[in-house]
Design a protein around this motif. Structure first.
Motif, short mmCIF file in Angstrom:
data_model
loop_
_atom_site.label_atom_id
_atom_site.label_comp_id
_atom_site.label_asym_id
_atom_site.label_seq_id
_atom_site.Cartn_x
_atom_site.Cartn_y
_atom_site.Cartn_z
N PHE A 70 19.64 24.59 33.51
CA PHE A 70 18.37 25.36 33.04
C PHE A 70 18.92 25.89 31.69
O PHE A 70 17.92 25.85 30.71
N PHE A 71 20.00 26.43 31.47
CA PHE A 71 20.35 26.72 29.90
C PHE A 71 20.46 25.61 29.05
O PHE A 71 19.85 25.76 28.03
N LEU A 72 20.84 24.74 29.73
CA LEU A 72 20.71 23.55 28.81
C LEU A 72 19.53 22.83 28.32
O LEU A 72 19.02 22.52 27.06
N ARG A 73 18.41 23.01 29.10
CA ARG A 73 17.02 22.50 28.97
C ARG A 73 16.69 23.51 27.95
O ARG A 73 15.62 22.88 27.11
N ARG A 74 16.62 24.77 28.16
CA ARG A 74 16.23 25.70 27.14
C ARG A 74 16.69 25.54 25.84
O ARG A 74 16.14 25.78 25.05
N PHE A 75 18.11 25.45 25.84
CA PHE A 75 18.62 25.31 24.26
C PHE A 75 18.14 24.16 23.64
O PHE A 75 17.37 24.48 22.48
N PHE A 76 17.80 23.05 24.32
CA PHE A 76 17.25 22.00 23.54
C PHE A 76 15.79 21.93 23.36
O PHE A 76 15.30 21.41 22.52
N ARG A 77 15.17 22.82 24.25
CA ARG A 77 13.76 23.17 23.94
C ARG A 77 13.49 24.15 22.95
O ARG A 77 12.43 23.87 22.02
N ILE A 78 14.11 25.01 22.63
CA ILE A 78 14.03 26.09 21.79
C ILE A 78 14.60 25.90 20.26
O ILE A 78 14.34 25.82 19.11
N TYR A 79 16.03 25.57 20.19
CA TYR A 79 16.72 25.74 19.31
C TYR A 79 16.62 24.54 18.13
O TYR A 79 16.66 24.86 16.79
N PRO A 80 16.46 23.23 18.61
CA PRO A 80 16.25 22.36 17.29
C PRO A 80 15.14 22.56 16.60
O PRO A 80 15.40 22.57 14.97
N LEU A 81 14.07 22.84 17.12
CA LEU A 81 12.85 23.09 16.16
C LEU A 81 12.94 24.30 15.30
O LEU A 81 12.55 24.54 14.24
N SER A 82 13.51 25.49 15.95
CA SER A 82 13.69 26.75 15.24
C SER A 82 14.72 26.47 14.08
O SER A 82 14.45 26.98 12.94
N ILE A 83 15.90 25.89 14.38
CA ILE A 83 16.87 25.68 13.28
C ILE A 83 16.25 24.78 12.11
O ILE A 83 16.26 25.06 10.91
N PHE A 84 15.48 23.79 12.51
CA PHE A 84 14.52 23.08 11.40
C PHE A 84 13.96 23.69 10.60
O PHE A 84 13.78 23.69 9.24
N CYS A 85 13.21 24.66 11.26
CA CYS A 85 12.18 25.44 10.58
C CYS A 85 12.97 26.58 9.60
O CYS A 85 12.39 26.84 8.52
N VAL A 86 13.98 27.22 9.97
CA VAL A 86 14.70 28.20 9.37
C VAL A 86 15.04 27.23 8.09
O VAL A 86 15.25 28.05 7.05
N PHE A 305 2.06 18.24 15.19
CA PHE A 305 2.02 17.04 15.67
C PHE A 305 3.26 16.11 15.20
O PHE A 305 3.92 15.69 16.18
N ALA A 306 3.42 16.21 13.98
CA ALA A 306 4.68 15.65 13.34
C ALA A 306 5.96 16.03 14.15
O ALA A 306 6.93 15.54 14.36
N LEU A 307 6.01 17.47 14.15
CA LEU A 307 7.25 18.18 14.57
C LEU A 307 7.41 17.91 16.09
O LEU A 307 8.58 17.78 16.40
N TYR A 308 6.45 17.83 16.82
CA TYR A 308 6.75 17.53 18.34
C TYR A 308 7.17 15.94 18.60
O TYR A 308 8.20 15.96 19.27
N HIS A 309 6.52 15.18 17.67
CA HIS A 309 7.08 13.97 18.18
C HIS A 309 8.24 13.45 17.31
O HIS A 309 9.19 12.65 17.96
N ALA A 310 8.52 14.19 16.45
CA ALA A 310 9.96 13.79 15.56
C ALA A 310 11.21 14.83 16.26
O ALA A 310 12.07 14.34 16.04
N ILE A 311 10.86 16.13 16.50
CA ILE A 311 11.97 16.98 16.93
C ILE A 311 11.89 17.15 18.53
O ILE A 311 12.70 17.01 19.12
N GLU A 312 10.66 17.92 18.50
CA GLU A 312 10.58 18.59 20.05
C GLU A 312 10.57 17.62 21.08
O GLU A 312 11.77 17.70 22.01
N ARG A 313 10.10 16.62 21.11
CA ARG A 313 10.05 15.53 22.44
C ARG A 313 11.32 14.93 22.42
O ARG A 313 11.99 14.93 23.57
N PRO A 314 11.84 14.50 21.56
CA PRO A 314 13.27 13.72 21.64
C PRO A 314 14.33 14.74 22.07
O PRO A 314 15.26 14.40 22.79
N CYS A 315 14.33 16.04 21.51
CA CYS A 315 15.23 17.03 21.91
C CYS A 315 14.96 17.43 23.41
O CYS A 315 15.86 17.50 24.03
#
Length: 342
Positions: A70-86, A305-315
């Motif tokens: 559960f924690f692994l899935r949430r980490f990959f769901r939340i952190y990659p995109l937030s890190i990119f945006c920061v 759209f670009a963020l989802y397909h480039a970062i969110e979905r792969p992560c």
């Protein structure tokens, strides 16, 4: 009884709830940027996000109860995109958009680190992107969701009332607890758990076509109710208690497609919409009003759209694959973990 559809299918009602949440947040920031008072819209949108998140994750835990996974899935769901945006905000000097003011403020190394880790409320650090204030609260609530899932013999309504009592004491103002702002939002998160628990016994008796009008009416109730946290908590509880009582909106309609698309890209919309407002209405303020609106719409549709397909979905796929390792000893769990839809 409310039936939440399997992972590969859609719950249109939940898509509508999440879409309503993100649209309220975007509308609030647009109005604030235009000098209008829309403070009630943003908080309501975030509360709906919190309710939706906890309801969905409780059902996710029911399907896949392993805590490490559960924690692994949430980490990959939340952190990659937030890190990119920061990092993008820091490197390209993008204003945070706090309070509708788009003036870039340099962040210290410590503040950047806090934003990357999503612990700004614990460190009292400057928030690099204004909307990031809510993500640390979600992360902190994730830590107790598996425990709440296992506490199925405790009346969730009583737990919600206890959370309201604790938050009402303003414990965050007591010395040593001022960083625990999560306490003020626990009732909102628990409303999602209420939705999950009530779904086990509640009959779906409210027509599906009333779901969207109900959510829209909530905005009116929220606006005219006394401006207090208690009012917001009661609205959250009402949403959580009523979610399982609405019949499911049928799939396949244009309405379903629109709601599903907005919900799918909602995380990117949430993180990027202030940037879109800044570019369209500040950087290109010389354009005619119609031109700025068109530019904003293009950015708001294209960037998420670009963020989802480039970062969110792969992560998300990587998170599901990593979580699969914890389910290797359980063939059924391993098969369920093979889907990246979280």
């Amino acid at each position: 009884m409310l039936r939440f559809l399997p992972v590969k299918q859609d719950s249109v009602n939940l898509d509508v709830l999440r879409s309503m949440a993100i649209l309220l947040v975007v509308a609030a920031h647009l109005l604030v940027a235009a000098g209008q008072d829309a403070r009630f819209l943003g908080p309501l949108g975030v509360q709906l996000f919190f309710i939706h998140t906890c309801a969905v994750l409780m059902f996710s835990l029911e399907r896949r109860p392993g805590t490490p996974a559960f924690f692994l899935r949430r980490f990959f769901r939340i952190y990659p995109l937030s890190i990119f945006c920061v990092l993008a905000a820091v490197l390209f000097h993008i204003p945070s958009g706090s309070g509708g003011h788009f003036i870039y403020t340099p962040a210290s190394a410590g503040a950047v680190a806090s934003n990357l880790l999503l612990i700004q409320n614990l460190t009292h650090s400057y928030v690099v992107i204004a909307v990031l204030w809510s993500l640390p609260l979600e992360i902190q609530m994730y830590t107790v969701l598996p425990m709440l899932y296992r506490m199925n013999k405790i009346r969730i309504e009583l737990l919600w009332m206890l959370a309201v009592a604790v938050a009402s004491l303003h414990l965050t103002m007591i010395h040593g607890l001022s960083r625990l702002t999560i306490l003020d939002y626990v009732p909102d998160f628990l409303a999602g758990v209420v939705a999950y628990r009530v779904s086990k016994t509640a009959a779906k008796i409210i027509p599906a076509w009333l779901w969207l009008p109900f959510l829209m009416a909530l905005a009116g109730v929220y606006y005219f109710a006394p401006p207090s946290q208690l009012s917001g908590w009661c609205v959250s509880f009402a949403v959580g208690w009523l979610i399982p009582r609405f019949m499911e909106i049928k799939t396949g309609s244009i309405f379903h497609s629109v709601a599903h698309s907005i919900a799918r890209y909602s995380y990117g919309i949430y993180l990027a919409h202030l940037f879109c407002i800044w570019v369209a209405f500040v950087r290109f303020s010389s354009l005619p009003v119609a031109g700025r609106i068109v530019l904003f719409a293009i950015l708001l549709g294209g960037i998420p759209f670009a963020l989802y397909h480039a970062i969110e979905r792969p992560c998300m796929w990587m998170g599901a694959r990593a979580a699969r390792g914890f389910a290797a000893g359980d063939p059924i769990a391993a098969r369920v973990e093979s889907t990246p839809l979280i």
